[in-house]
Design an enzyme around this catalytic site. Structure first.
Site, PDB file in Angstrom:
ATOM      1  N   HIS A   1      -8.596   8.120   1.708  1.00 23.35           N
ATOM      2  CA  HIS A   1      -7.974   9.450   1.683  1.00 23.35           C
ATOM      3  C   HIS A   1      -8.992  10.506   1.291  1.00 23.35           C
ATOM      4  O   HIS A   1      -9.861  10.264   0.462  1.00 23.35           O
ATOM      5  CB  HIS A   1      -6.773   9.484   0.738  1.00 23.35           C
ATOM      6  CG  HIS A   1      -7.059   8.985  -0.643  1.00 23.35           C
ATOM      7  ND1 HIS A   1      -7.137   7.639  -0.944  1.00 23.35           N
ATOM      8  CD2 HIS A   1      -7.293   9.641  -1.797  1.00 23.35           C
ATOM      9  CE1 HIS A   1      -7.395   7.485  -2.230  1.00 23.35           C
ATOM     10  NE2 HIS A   1      -7.506   8.684  -2.776  1.00 23.35           N
TER      11      HIS A   1
ATOM     12  N   HIS B   1      -9.250  14.059  -0.382  1.00 27.95           N
ATOM     13  CA  HIS B   1      -8.585  15.111  -1.159  1.00 27.95           C
ATOM     14  C   HIS B   1      -9.075  16.465  -0.651  1.00 27.95           C
ATOM     15  O   HIS B   1     -10.279  16.648  -0.426  1.00 27.95           O
ATOM     16  CB  HIS B   1      -8.976  15.019  -2.638  1.00 27.95           C
ATOM     17  CG  HIS B   1      -8.511  13.805  -3.356  1.00 27.95           C
ATOM     18  ND1 HIS B   1      -7.404  13.791  -4.177  1.00 27.95           N
ATOM     19  CD2 HIS B   1      -9.022  12.552  -3.411  1.00 27.95           C
ATOM     20  CE1 HIS B   1      -7.252  12.584  -4.701  1.00 27.95           C
ATOM     21  NE2 HIS B   1      -8.225  11.804  -4.259  1.00 27.95           N
TER      22      HIS B   1
ATOM     23  N   HIS C   1      -4.787   1.341   8.193  1.00 30.19           N
ATOM     24  CA  HIS C   1      -5.132   1.007   6.811  1.00 30.19           C
ATOM     25  C   HIS C   1      -6.615   0.655   6.709  1.00 30.19           C
ATOM     26  O   HIS C   1      -7.024  -0.439   7.084  1.00 30.19           O
ATOM     27  CB  HIS C   1      -4.272  -0.148   6.290  1.00 30.19           C
ATOM     28  CG  HIS C   1      -4.591  -0.503   4.869  1.00 30.19           C
ATOM     29  ND1 HIS C   1      -4.018   0.151   3.794  1.00 30.19           N
ATOM     30  CD2 HIS C   1      -5.463  -1.389   4.338  1.00 30.19           C
ATOM     31  CE1 HIS C   1      -4.517  -0.339   2.668  1.00 30.19           C
ATOM     32  NE2 HIS C   1      -5.393  -1.285   2.968  1.00 30.19           N
TER      33      HIS C   1
ATOM     34  N   CYS D   1       0.470   3.446   3.097  1.00 34.88           N
ATOM     35  CA  CYS D   1       1.088   2.861   4.293  1.00 34.88           C
ATOM     36  C   CYS D   1       2.598   3.070   4.254  1.00 34.88           C
ATOM     37  O   CYS D   1       3.224   3.315   5.292  1.00 34.88           O
ATOM     38  CB  CYS D   1       0.745   1.385   4.414  1.00 34.88           C
ATOM     39  SG  CYS D   1      -0.917   1.067   5.081  1.00 34.88           S
TER      40      CYS D   1
ATOM     41  N   ASN E   1     -12.967   9.745  -3.336  1.00 34.66           N
ATOM     42  CA  ASN E   1     -13.301   8.760  -4.367  1.00 34.66           C
ATOM     43  C   ASN E   1     -13.390   7.388  -3.714  1.00 34.66           C
ATOM     44  O   ASN E   1     -12.497   7.011  -2.942  1.00 34.66           O
ATOM     45  CB  ASN E   1     -12.233   8.764  -5.457  1.00 34.66           C
ATOM     46  CG  ASN E   1     -12.164  10.085  -6.204  1.00 34.66           C
ATOM     47  OD1 ASN E   1     -13.186  10.703  -6.469  1.00 34.66           O
ATOM     48  ND2 ASN E   1     -10.963  10.528  -6.535  1.00 34.66           N
TER      49      ASN E   1
ATOM     50  N   CYS F   1       0.858  -1.181   0.000  1.00 38.47           N
ATOM     51  CA  CYS F   1       0.000   0.000   0.000  1.00 38.47           C
ATOM     52  C   CYS F   1       0.900   1.239   0.000  1.00 38.47           C
ATOM     53  O   CYS F   1       1.699   1.439   0.926  1.00 38.47           O
ATOM     54  CB  CYS F   1      -0.937   0.009   1.212  1.00 38.47           C
ATOM     55  SG  CYS F   1      -1.814   1.569   1.390  1.00 38.47           S
TER      56      CYS F   1
ATOM     57  N   ASP G   1      -0.483  16.169  -2.621  1.00 41.00           N
ATOM     58  CA  ASP G   1      -0.685  15.201  -3.701  1.00 41.00           C
ATOM     59  C   ASP G   1       0.460  15.333  -4.706  1.00 41.00           C
ATOM     60  O   ASP G   1       0.884  16.433  -5.065  1.00 41.00           O
ATOM     61  CB  ASP G   1      -2.035  15.449  -4.386  1.00 41.00           C
ATOM     62  CG  ASP G   1      -2.462  14.260  -5.223  1.00 41.00           C
ATOM     63  OD1 ASP G   1      -3.419  13.571  -4.841  1.00 41.00           O
ATOM     64  OD2 ASP G   1      -1.829  14.013  -6.283  1.00 41.00           O
TER      65      ASP G   1
ATOM     66  N   HIS H   1      -6.382   3.069   0.064  1.00 44.40           N
ATOM     67  CA  HIS H   1      -6.186   3.446   1.470  1.00 44.40           C
ATOM     68  C   HIS H   1      -6.973   4.746   1.590  1.00 44.40           C
ATOM     69  O   HIS H   1      -6.666   5.729   0.882  1.00 44.40           O
ATOM     70  CB  HIS H   1      -4.693   3.640   1.771  1.00 44.40           C
ATOM     71  CG  HIS H   1      -4.373   4.020   3.185  1.00 44.40           C
ATOM     72  ND1 HIS H   1      -3.441   3.338   3.962  1.00 44.40           N
ATOM     73  CD2 HIS H   1      -4.844   5.026   3.971  1.00 44.40           C
ATOM     74  CE1 HIS H   1      -3.357   3.908   5.155  1.00 44.40           C
ATOM     75  NE2 HIS H   1      -4.207   4.941   5.184  1.00 44.40           N
TER      76      HIS H   1
HETATM   77  P1  AMP Z   1      -7.703   8.514  -5.902  1.00 48.18           P
HETATM   78  O1  AMP Z   1      -7.856   8.498  -7.402  1.00 48.18           O
HETATM   79  O2  AMP Z   1      -8.826   9.225  -5.217  1.00 48.18           O
HETATM   80  O3  AMP Z   1      -7.445   7.129  -5.331  1.00 48.18           O
HETATM   81  O4  AMP Z   1      -6.447   9.422  -5.618  1.00 48.18           O
HETATM   82  C1  AMP Z   1      -5.175   8.956  -5.356  1.00 48.18           C
HETATM   83  C2  AMP Z   1      -4.298  10.174  -5.294  1.00 48.18           C
HETATM   84  O5  AMP Z   1      -3.079   9.819  -4.715  1.00 48.18           O
HETATM   85  C3  AMP Z   1      -3.989  10.789  -6.678  1.00 48.18           C
HETATM   86  O6  AMP Z   1      -4.420  12.154  -6.690  1.00 48.18           O
HETATM   87  C4  AMP Z   1      -2.480  10.652  -6.772  1.00 48.18           C
HETATM   88  O7  AMP Z   1      -1.878  11.737  -7.440  1.00 48.18           O
HETATM   89  C5  AMP Z   1      -2.072  10.578  -5.319  1.00 48.18           C
HETATM   90  N1  AMP Z   1      -0.821   9.883  -5.074  1.00 48.18           N
HETATM   91  C6  AMP Z   1      -0.451   8.636  -5.507  1.00 48.18           C
HETATM   92  N2  AMP Z   1       0.786   8.324  -5.071  1.00 48.18           N
HETATM   93  C7  AMP Z   1       1.194   9.383  -4.325  1.00 48.18           C
HETATM   94  C8  AMP Z   1       2.400   9.676  -3.608  1.00 48.18           C
HETATM   95  N3  AMP Z   1       3.424   8.801  -3.564  1.00 48.18           N
HETATM   96  N4  AMP Z   1       2.495  10.867  -2.972  1.00 48.18           N
HETATM   97  C9  AMP Z   1       1.475  11.757  -3.017  1.00 48.18           C
HETATM   98  N5  AMP Z   1       0.313  11.536  -3.661  1.00 48.18           N
HETATM   99  C10 AMP Z   1       0.187  10.371  -4.329  1.00 48.18           C
HETATM  100 ZN    ZN Z   2      -2.514   1.527   3.523  1.00 52.93          ZN
END
Ligand code: AMP
Ligand code: ZN
Length: 118
Positions: free
Chosen positions: A100, A102, A47, A8, A87, A5, A31, A98
Site C-alpha cells: 500500500h 500512503h 495480493h 483483500c 513502509n 488479509c 486510512d 498487502h
Molecule cells: P503500514 O503501517 O504502512 O502497514 O500501514 C497500515 C495502514 O493501514 C495504517 O495507517 C492503518 O491505519 C491502515 N488500516 C488498517 N486497517 C484499515 C482499515 N480497515 N481501513 C482503512 N485503513 C486501515
Molecule cells: Zn491482501
C-alpha cells in the site's frame, strides 16, 4: 485474494472502507487512523505482500499507482503537494502485509517527518 488479509477483505467488500477511487487494478480508500488531514491508501487489487515482492512485471501497475497519487491527492483536497510513504517489512514498520502507498497531505505543510499520532 489472501485469506486473513485485511486489505483483500476491503477489496472483496467483506470489510467496509471509504473509497476514493477504484478500477480493475487498484483501489484507493481513506486510512482508518489518519495521520494528516488527508490520508488515504492506494493498493493493488492483487495480493502483493510489500514493495520487497515486486519485480519488473509489476512496473505498469506501480506506474499507475504513482500516477494516481497526485490526481487523488488533489481530489481529496491536498492542492499544494502531498507525501507518499511505502513502509516495507519489519525495518520499514509495515503493519499490513498487502502493498500500500500512503498519501498524506492537507492544506498546511506536514511535519518534516511523520510520527504516528496514536
Ligand atoms: P503500514 O503501517 O504502512 O502497514 O500501514 C497500515 C495502514 O493501514 C495504517 O495507517 C492503518 O491505519 C491502515 N488500516 C488498517 N486497517 C484499515 C482499515 N480497515 N481501513 C482503512 N485503513 C486501515
Ligand atoms: Zn491482501
Amino acid at each position: 485474494m489472501s485469506e486473513n488479509c485485511v486489505f483483500c477483505k476491503i477489496i472483496s467488500g467483506e470489510l467496509p472502507s471509504t473509497k476514493v477511487y477504484e478500477d480493475e487494478d487498484v483501489l484507493a480508500f481513506r486510512d482508518i487512523n489518519p495521520q494528516a488531514d488527508v490520508h488515504f491508501l492506494i493498493i493493488p487489487k492483487s495480493h502483493i505482500e510489500s514493495l520487497a515482492y515486486v519485480d519488473t512485471s509489476h512496473a505498469g501497475l506501480l506506474g499507475k499507482i504513482m500516477t494516481l497519487a497526485s490526481v487523488l491527492a488533489e481530489k481529496e483536497g491536498s492542492i499544494n503537494g502531498f507525501r507518499t510513504i511505502v513502509n516495507t517489512g519489519e525495518v520499514g514498520r509495515q503493519d499490513v502485509f498487502h502493498l500500500h502507498f500512503h498519501v498524506l497531505g492537507g492544506d498546511k505543510a506536514l511535519p518534516a517527518m511523520i510520527y504516528k499520532r496514536s
